[in-house]
Design a protein around this motif. Structure first.
Motif, PDB file in Angstrom:
ATOM      1  N   TRP B 116       0.837  -1.204   0.000  1.00 22.51           N
ATOM      2  CA  TRP B 116       0.000   0.000   0.000  1.00 22.51           C
ATOM      3  C   TRP B 116       0.872   1.253   0.000  1.00 22.51           C
ATOM      4  N   SER B 117       1.915   1.237   0.797  1.00 23.41           N
ATOM      5  CA  SER B 117       2.788   2.418   0.866  1.00 23.41           C
ATOM      6  C   SER B 117       3.430   2.695  -0.492  1.00 23.41           C
ATOM      7  N   SER B 118       3.867   1.632  -1.170  1.00 20.08           N
ATOM      8  CA  SER B 118       4.478   1.808  -2.504  1.00 20.08           C
ATOM      9  C   SER B 118       3.463   2.395  -3.472  1.00 20.08           C
ATOM     10  N   LEU B 119       2.261   1.887  -3.413  1.00 15.86           N
ATOM     11  CA  LEU B 119       1.198   2.362  -4.297  1.00 15.86           C
ATOM     12  C   LEU B 119       0.956   3.847  -4.073  1.00 15.86           C
ATOM     13  N   TRP B 120       0.961   4.240  -2.795  1.00 12.87           N
ATOM     14  CA  TRP B 120       0.732   5.643  -2.443  1.00 12.87           C
ATOM     15  C   TRP B 120       1.866   6.519  -2.959  1.00 12.87           C
ATOM     16  N   GLN B 121       3.098   6.011  -2.822  1.00 14.86           N
ATOM     17  CA  GLN B 121       4.266   6.781  -3.282  1.00 14.86           C
ATOM     18  C   GLN B 121       4.220   7.006  -4.789  1.00 14.86           C
ATOM     19  N   ALA B 157      -6.024   5.467  -3.396  1.00 18.28           N
ATOM     20  CA  ALA B 157      -4.750   5.806  -4.054  1.00 18.28           C
ATOM     21  C   ALA B 157      -5.002   6.301  -5.477  1.00 18.28           C
ATOM     22  N   GLN B 158      -6.010   5.748  -6.124  1.00 16.14           N
ATOM     23  CA  GLN B 158      -6.320   6.172  -7.493  1.00 16.14           C
ATOM     24  C   GLN B 158      -7.107   7.478  -7.516  1.00 16.14           C
ATOM     25  N   ALA B 159      -7.869   7.702  -6.457  1.00 13.74           N
ATOM     26  CA  ALA B 159      -8.781   8.850  -6.449  1.00 13.74           C
ATOM     27  C   ALA B 159      -8.087  10.167  -6.109  1.00 13.74           C
ATOM     28  N   VAL B 160      -7.022  10.106  -5.300  1.00 13.31           N
ATOM     29  CA  VAL B 160      -6.347  11.343  -4.900  1.00 13.31           C
ATOM     30  C   VAL B 160      -4.855  11.263  -5.241  1.00 13.31           C
ATOM     31  N   GLY B 162      -0.937  12.940  -4.510  1.00 14.26           N
ATOM     32  CA  GLY B 162      -0.123  13.767  -3.612  1.00 14.26           C
ATOM     33  C   GLY B 162      -0.695  13.892  -2.212  1.00 14.26           C
ATOM     34  N   CYS B 163      -1.388  12.883  -1.790  1.00 20.72           N
ATOM     35  CA  CYS B 163      -2.079  12.944  -0.499  1.00 20.72           C
ATOM     36  C   CYS B 163      -1.291  12.207   0.585  1.00 20.72           C
ATOM     37  N   HIS B 164      -1.352  12.721   1.808  1.00 19.27           N
ATOM     38  CA  HIS B 164      -0.764  12.028   2.955  1.00 19.27           C
ATOM     39  C   HIS B 164      -1.888  11.304   3.684  1.00 19.27           C
ATOM     40  N   ALA B 165      -1.738  10.018   3.824  1.00 19.25           N
ATOM     41  CA  ALA B 165      -2.801   9.237   4.464  1.00 19.25           C
ATOM     42  C   ALA B 165      -2.231   8.422   5.609  1.00 19.25           C
ATOM     43  N   LYS B 166      -3.105   8.113   6.543  1.00 18.64           N
ATOM     44  CA  LYS B 166      -2.678   7.316   7.687  1.00 18.64           C
ATOM     45  C   LYS B 166      -3.771   6.321   8.050  1.00 18.64           C
ATOM     46  N   LEU B 167      -3.340   5.093   8.273  1.00 17.71           N
ATOM     47  CA  LEU B 167      -4.264   4.042   8.712  1.00 17.71           C
ATOM     48  C   LEU B 167      -3.777   3.555  10.071  1.00 17.71           C
ATOM     49  N   SER B 168      -4.671   3.587  11.044  1.00 15.97           N
ATOM     50  CA  SER B 168      -4.224   3.165  12.380  1.00 15.97           C
ATOM     51  C   SER B 168      -5.286   2.328  13.080  1.00 15.97           C
ATOM     52  N   CYS B 169      -4.807   1.512  14.004  1.00 13.68           N
ATOM     53  CA  CYS B 169      -5.690   0.658  14.812  1.00 13.68           C
ATOM     54  C   CYS B 169      -5.491   1.001  16.281  1.00 13.68           C
ATOM     55  N   ARG B 170      -6.554   0.896  17.048  1.00 16.15           N
ATOM     56  CA  ARG B 170      -6.446   1.082  18.498  1.00 16.15           C
ATOM     57  C   ARG B 170      -7.231  -0.027  19.188  1.00 16.15           C
ATOM     58  N   ALA B 171      -6.790  -0.373  20.365  1.00 12.95           N
ATOM     59  CA  ALA B 171      -7.571  -1.287  21.216  1.00 12.95           C
ATOM     60  C   ALA B 171      -7.680  -0.623  22.568  1.00 12.95           C
ATOM     61  N   GLY B 185      -3.363  16.881  -0.936  1.00 13.22           N
ATOM     62  CA  GLY B 185      -3.587  16.169  -2.188  1.00 13.22           C
ATOM     63  C   GLY B 185      -4.763  16.733  -2.956  1.00 13.22           C
ATOM     64  N   GLU B 186      -4.915  16.262  -4.167  1.00 13.07           N
ATOM     65  CA  GLU B 186      -6.041  16.723  -4.983  1.00 13.07           C
ATOM     66  C   GLU B 186      -6.713  15.535  -5.635  1.00 13.07           C
ATOM     67  N   ARG B 187      -8.014  15.705  -5.815  1.00 13.46           N
ATOM     68  CA  ARG B 187      -8.785  14.627  -6.417  1.00 13.46           C
ATOM     69  C   ARG B 187      -8.321  14.435  -7.855  1.00 13.46           C
ATOM     70  N   HIS B 188      -8.058  13.196  -8.194  1.00 16.36           N
ATOM     71  CA  HIS B 188      -7.558  12.901  -9.532  1.00 16.36           C
ATOM     72  C   HIS B 188      -8.733  12.560 -10.437  1.00 16.36           C
ATOM     73  N   GLU B 189      -8.917  13.370 -11.468  1.00 14.65           N
ATOM     74  CA  GLU B 189      -9.986  13.090 -12.430  1.00 14.65           C
ATOM     75  C   GLU B 189      -9.347  12.733 -13.760  1.00 14.65           C
ATOM     76  N   ALA B 190      -9.324  11.459 -14.070  1.00 15.01           N
ATOM     77  CA  ALA B 190      -8.765  11.058 -15.356  1.00 15.01           C
ATOM     78  C   ALA B 190      -9.735  11.458 -16.456  1.00 15.01           C
ATOM     79  N   PRO B 191      -9.189  11.816 -17.651  1.00 10.47           N
ATOM     80  CA  PRO B 191     -10.101  12.123 -18.753  1.00 10.47           C
ATOM     81  C   PRO B 191     -10.990  10.918 -19.069  1.00 10.47           C
ATOM     82  N   ALA B 192     -12.186  11.205 -19.541  1.00  6.87           N
ATOM     83  CA  ALA B 192     -13.159  10.121 -19.762  1.00  6.87           C
ATOM     84  C   ALA B 192     -12.580   8.998 -20.610  1.00  6.87           C
ATOM     85  N   ALA B 193     -11.813   9.373 -21.639  1.00 10.22           N
ATOM     86  CA  ALA B 193     -11.306   8.348 -22.552  1.00 10.22           C
ATOM     87  C   ALA B 193     -10.309   7.411 -21.880  1.00 10.22           C
TER      88      ALA B 193
END
Lengths: 142, 245
Positions: B116-121, B157-160, B162-171, B185-193
């Motif tokens: 996931w981290s690689s995908l984000w990078q 990852a596809q939708a935004v 340059g975004c910084h994201a964090k996933l965390s768990c707590r108990a 980050g900014e929302r990524h809008e690919a051209p329709a085609a």
């Protein structure tokens, strides 16, 4: 394709009448006619002689007359569904492999139970992956 | 057939809307199941038609023997997208039968965190996965959680960009919480085609919510300042020493 009787792909005859007597053949049971037609063509194209029928009742009648080598049946069909058909076939022909095609989830409890109880040899998801289904049938094509 | 010969504008928006509607349904008791029951026959017919379509394309491709291979390749890809979309839609609505197993709480994070981290990078952003340090056990369906969370994170990852994201768990005490935070980050809008005809990942959020619901979880979604998603489960986590031998 005949409305009420068994049909060999490309004809409307019983296997005996089409030179399949003493030959291996695959029985396809599917109530959705376009799928039945296309699937039959694909499998014939891959070298499996096929007999195609549209209901569980037709399949049972045909198996009484001549036993197929493999049965490929749809799950959801009116009156006699794929699982009832599989159970009946396995009770009479224990070595006959029955492959179930389903648009339902593969871990549906009824399907999972039939697989555990060995009524089904394999379960394949719809839409059918042509390469997978031919590989699957090949395993049982003795 | 080329992509620019198809007007795909609006398809993405339509799917996003459908995703939002289904996310609402996912929060209602019996909501998705009601959709499933209502549309069951429709789905059955739809899958049968897709089945004959798939078989027809396969036969056609083999009959043409290499002619028009690009067109068939595109046709196959479009059909596959469509099948995945229908599959995702059905997954949201189907009753979920869990196979709960007692496992370390973060087992569903550990396997995929680096991917996931690689995908984000690759998208110019960063993803931090923060696991709890002490060993806590939780009873859950690992396969469902992993699949649902994976689709969700790939979708984000596809939708935004340059975004910084964090996933965390707590108990904490008698509850488990899982948090997702996006910043910048900014929302990524690919051209329709360039868009997939039917991006099934658009439906990953409602599916994740369904899985959470099946585990007895609640959630809060906030999209005002970056995408924020908080899950809370009352099912108490247990320390390994509390587990029966």
């Amino acid at each position: 394709m005949s409305e009420s009787s068994q049909s060999l792909v490309g004809s409307t005859a019983l296997p005996e009448a089409d030179g399949l007597a003493d030959s291996r053949f695959l029985l396809i049971v599917e109530d959705h006619e376009p799928s039945l037609l296309m699937l039959s063509r694909v499998l014939v194209h891959h070298g499996f002689p096929c007999v195609a029928v549209k209901s569980g009742a037709e399949a049972l009648a045909l198996c009484d007359a001549r036993r197929p080598n493999v049965v490929l049946t749809d799950f959801s069909m009116p009156v006699i569904d794929g699982l009832i058909l599989a159970r009946w076939l396995r009770s009479r022909y224990q070595e006959l492999p029955v492959i179930l095609m389903t648009a339902n989830e593969l871990d549906h409890p009824c399907i999972a139970r039939a697989f555990r109880e060995r009524d089904l040899a394999e379960i394949v998801a719809k839409p059918i992956d042509c390469k997978k289904i031919t590989t699957c049938i090949d395993q049982y094509w003795i | 057939m080329r992509r620019d010969e198809c007007d795909l504008s609006g398809v993405g928006e339509l799917q996003a809307t459908l995703g939002d509607v289904l996310a609402q349904f996912a929060s209602l008791d019996g909501g998705p199941e009601a959709v499933h029951a209502t549309l069951g026959e429709f789905f059955h017919e739809l899958r049968n038609r897709l089945n004959s379509l798939t078989l027809s394309i396969y036969l056609g491709e083999r009959s043409f023997e290499g002619v028009a291979s690009e067109q068939f390749s595109e046709l196959n890809r479009i059909t596959k997208d469509l099948i995945q979309f229908v599959e995702s839609f059905q997954n949201i609505c189907r009753p979920i039968r869990l196979k709960r197993v007692e496992l370390p709480l973060c087992a569903f994070l550990s396997e995929s965190a680096s991917r996931w981290s690689s995908l984000w990078q690759e998208r110019g952003g960063q993803l931090a996965v923060e696991e709890i340090r002490r060993p806590v056990m939780w009873e859950y369906d690992l396969t469902r959680w992993s699949q649902a969370l994976d689709d969700f994170i790939v979708w984000r990852a596809q939708a935004v960009r340059g975004c910084h994201a964090k996933l965390s768990c707590r108990a904490d005490g008698d509850r488990v919480t899982i948090h997702w935070r996006e910043q910048g980050g900014e929302r990524h809008e690919a051209p329709a085609a360039a868009r997939p005809v039917s991006d099934h990942l658009e439906l990953s959020l409602p599916y994740l919510l369904r899985v959470a619901r099946a585990h007895g979880g609640n959630w809060v979604i906030n999209k005002d300042q970056g995408f924020r998603l908080d899950f809370s489960f009352q099912h108490p986590p247990r320390m390994p020493s509390e587990i029966d031998p």
